[in-house]
Design a protein around this motif. Structure first.
Motif, short mmCIF file in Angstrom:
data_model
loop_
_atom_site.label_atom_id
_atom_site.label_comp_id
_atom_site.label_asym_id
_atom_site.label_seq_id
_atom_site.Cartn_x
_atom_site.Cartn_y
_atom_site.Cartn_z
N ARG A 48 62.82 41.14 3.93
CA ARG A 48 62.31 40.16 4.64
C ARG A 48 60.95 40.27 5.29
O ARG A 48 60.08 39.45 5.07
CB ARG A 48 63.18 40.05 5.98
CG ARG A 48 63.20 38.88 6.63
CD ARG A 48 64.10 38.63 7.82
NE ARG A 48 63.96 37.78 8.85
CZ ARG A 48 64.28 36.65 8.74
NH1 ARG A 48 64.81 36.15 7.72
NH2 ARG A 48 64.10 35.61 10.04
N ILE A 49 60.55 41.51 5.53
CA ILE A 49 59.27 41.76 5.94
C ILE A 49 58.22 41.63 4.92
O ILE A 49 57.18 40.85 5.08
CB ILE A 49 58.89 43.40 6.81
CG1 ILE A 49 59.80 43.16 7.84
CG2 ILE A 49 57.76 43.51 7.19
CD1 ILE A 49 59.78 44.57 8.48
N GLU A 51 58.41 39.72 2.37
CA GLU A 51 58.22 38.43 2.02
C GLU A 51 57.07 37.57 2.74
O GLU A 51 56.99 36.53 2.69
CB GLU A 51 59.84 37.65 1.89
CG GLU A 51 60.67 38.35 0.74
CD GLU A 51 61.89 37.78 0.67
OE1 GLU A 51 62.08 37.14 1.86
OE2 GLU A 51 62.64 38.02 -0.03
N GLY A 52 57.01 38.29 3.97
CA GLY A 52 56.13 37.31 4.96
C GLY A 52 54.69 37.41 4.74
O GLY A 52 54.30 37.84 3.60
N TRP A 57 52.25 38.08 11.41
CA TRP A 57 53.51 37.35 11.47
C TRP A 57 54.55 37.75 10.26
O TRP A 57 55.57 37.10 10.28
CB TRP A 57 53.09 35.85 11.34
CG TRP A 57 52.25 35.48 12.49
CD1 TRP A 57 50.91 35.33 12.72
CD2 TRP A 57 52.86 35.33 13.97
NE1 TRP A 57 50.64 34.92 14.06
CE2 TRP A 57 51.81 34.74 14.77
CE3 TRP A 57 54.30 35.31 14.25
CZ2 TRP A 57 52.11 34.65 15.92
CZ3 TRP A 57 54.45 34.94 15.74
CH2 TRP A 57 53.41 34.70 16.51
N ARG A 58 54.20 38.89 9.61
CA ARG A 58 55.33 39.07 8.60
C ARG A 58 56.34 39.87 9.61
O ARG A 58 57.40 40.34 9.19
CB ARG A 58 54.72 40.21 7.57
CG ARG A 58 54.11 41.38 8.26
CD ARG A 58 53.12 42.24 7.26
NE ARG A 58 53.75 42.74 6.22
CZ ARG A 58 53.86 42.39 5.01
NH1 ARG A 58 53.21 41.37 4.46
NH2 ARG A 58 54.28 43.25 3.96
N TYR A 59 56.16 40.04 10.85
CA TYR A 59 56.86 40.96 11.68
C TYR A 59 57.49 39.69 12.80
O TYR A 59 57.67 40.28 13.65
CB TYR A 59 56.04 42.04 12.43
CG TYR A 59 55.56 42.93 11.57
CD1 TYR A 59 56.29 43.88 10.53
CD2 TYR A 59 53.95 43.00 11.50
CE1 TYR A 59 55.38 44.65 9.78
CE2 TYR A 59 53.49 43.77 10.62
CZ TYR A 59 54.49 44.70 9.86
OH TYR A 59 53.62 45.48 8.99
N GLN A 60 57.47 38.73 12.24
CA GLN A 60 57.90 37.46 13.30
C GLN A 60 59.18 37.57 14.11
O GLN A 60 59.54 37.48 15.20
CB GLN A 60 57.95 36.37 12.42
CG GLN A 60 58.96 36.17 11.51
CD GLN A 60 59.00 34.92 10.61
OE1 GLN A 60 59.04 33.65 11.36
NE2 GLN A 60 59.34 34.83 9.17
N ASP A 61 60.41 38.39 13.28
CA ASP A 61 61.43 38.67 14.13
C ASP A 61 61.46 39.47 15.24
O ASP A 61 62.10 39.44 16.33
CB ASP A 61 62.61 39.45 13.28
CG ASP A 61 62.92 38.41 11.91
OD1 ASP A 61 62.79 37.25 12.30
OD2 ASP A 61 63.06 39.12 10.83
N ALA A 67 57.33 31.28 14.85
CA ALA A 67 56.49 31.62 13.88
C ALA A 67 56.33 30.47 12.85
O ALA A 67 55.65 30.74 11.59
CB ALA A 67 56.47 32.74 13.02
#
Length: 430
Positions: A48-49, A51-52, A57-61, A67
């Motif tokens: 999931r990371i 794919e960001g 903001w690849r670490y949005q979670d 985001a």
């Protein structure tokens, strides 16, 4: 979506809604974002990371803002360089440089401001503001331009010219205060009580500070989802230092570090600490403003404010807001602190430039000189995996290294060039 549960006082533990607050109204302690880690653990993964976006903001979670449409000038995902030449000079075989000087406004501040600006827009603010030692002013002005809102940035009047220009080019309202950063910050605290502005490092501070965690996430990801044995981090307020440590621990607790089992999260678990994270956190400050390191060296639990007198102006915060929490991280991680003599700051800048081709500002000179000290004293072993954080660009503090400008002055003739070259080589003992 943002997986946050609200805010929590770091002193008394009282909880608050996720509003534009930064101080507990009961004990006046600082507030910190708390997350729904149980839900995060159900959705987050390496895939999931990956794919960001190629930004923080690849670490949005793990960030406290929505985001879907962040205020993003593509901060983050900066190079992690294997520093072979510098490592050879220092006797370190596994040394890396995290080069955050190449962020869009040329410092790590783009990480924290992107989060704060995104949250400010969520809250409906139309003015972004800050108290700054320089780099933050540049970043706030840039992000305000990107967001289409007004910017008001407050700086000490004696700031380096490069940083003043680096902020002014984005056309903010620039306020130069005749005083230290701590005096600038006190003024801004009063202003924030009277103006409906989003001060990123005052009323937005709990969200702003979380952006620094991405410095931990990225290093772990770039190392193949493992953490270093040692990190060297320049510190002013102490916030970035504590958040890098928090970032490592979050990854471990969520099962995102290879070879490290996750910890079970209870329904009320709001904080993270994983005993498997063994990274030693080393703090770098300049001797002319080293209140946190001084407290650590003297075995004190409290910070005694100082009046800054340092060439490293971006680290010149005499009364650091996160000082006591940074002290806890040093002790918890079995790390250390070092106050670099002022006459060695420029030597650190030159050493990094000459060995790795990276031109850093004075804060980076503090980091490299601290790294050199740790290597020479044996605090870092030759084969231990070490990451030194370089947080700002040297073009912002050119005055510090003007002495290096010493060209050969020649006429446009071969004889003139060879005579000048021979003279230079002779004076150098070549």
């Amino acid at each position: 979506m943002a997986f946050i549960k609200g805010l929590k006082c770091r002193e008394c533990g009282r909880e608050y809604p996720g509003d534009a607050l930064n101080v507990c109204d009961f004990c006046f302690g600082p507030l910190e974002v708390i997350y729904d880690y149980v839900t995060i653990s159900e959705v987050i993964s390496h895939e999931r990371i990956a794919e960001g976006p190629l930004s923080i903001w690849r670490y949005q979670d793990l960030l406290p803002a929505e985001a879907d449409d962040p205020v993003d000038i593509m901060a983050g995902y900066t190079p992690l360089m294997k520093a072979r030449n510098l490592g050879k000079r220092l006797g370190l075989n596994n040394l890396y440089i995290k080069n955050d000087s190449v962020n869009p406004s040329f410092s790590f501040k783009d990480r924290v401001v992107s989060v704060a600006a995104t949250k400010a827009v969520e809250f409906g603010y139309e003015t972004l503001a800050c108290a700054s030692t320089g780099n933050l002013a540049c970043s706030v002005a840039a992000h305000a331009a990107r967001a289409g809102v007004d910017a008001v940035v407050f700086i000490p009047a004696d700031l380096e010219r490069g940083k003043v220009i680096g902020a002014a080019v984005y056309n903010p309202t620039l306020v130069a205060v005749e005083g230290t950063y701590d005096e600038v910050n006190r003024l801004c605290s009063e202003v924030s009580d009277n103006y409906h502005w989003a001060f990123v490092n005052i009323n937005m501070r709990p969200y702003y500070a979380e952006g620094s965690k991405t410095l931990g996430y990225e290093v772990a990801e770039q190392l193949g989802w493992r953490v270093p044995d040692h990190v060297v981090v320049p510190s002013a307020s102490g916030a970035m230092f504590t958040k890098i440590w928090k970032g490592f621990n979050e990854l471990a607790c969520l099962g995102l570090l290879d070879g490290v089992d996750p910890l079970p999260f209870g329904a009320d678990q709001n904080t993270v600490h994983h005993p498997a994270v063994t990274t030693r956190m080393h703090m770098a400050q300049a001797a002319g403003c080293s209140p946190i390191v001084s407290a650590w060296e003297n075995h004190r639990n409290q910070i005694r404010p100082v009046r800054p007198d340092s060439i490293a102006k971006s680290l010149a915060i005499g009364n650091p807001a996160d000082g006591i929490y940074a002290l806890r991280v040093i002790r918890e991680s079995e790390g250390s602190g070092y106050a670099v003599p002022e006459n060695q700051v420029v030597e650190g800048i030159k050493l990094l430039a000459e060995t790795e081709g990276v031109f850093t500002e004075t804060a980076g000179g503090v980091t490299v000189s601290t790294l050199k000290y740790l290597a020479e004293t044996g605090a870092i072993g030759p084969d231990e995996l070490t990451v030194a954080y370089i947080t700002g660009n040297g073009l912002k503090t050119q005055e510090a290294v003007e002495e290096v400008v010493n060209p050969l002055l020649v006429k446009p003739m071969m004889g003139s060039f060879e005579a000048a070259l021979e003279s230079r080589m002779a004076s150098a003992g070549v």
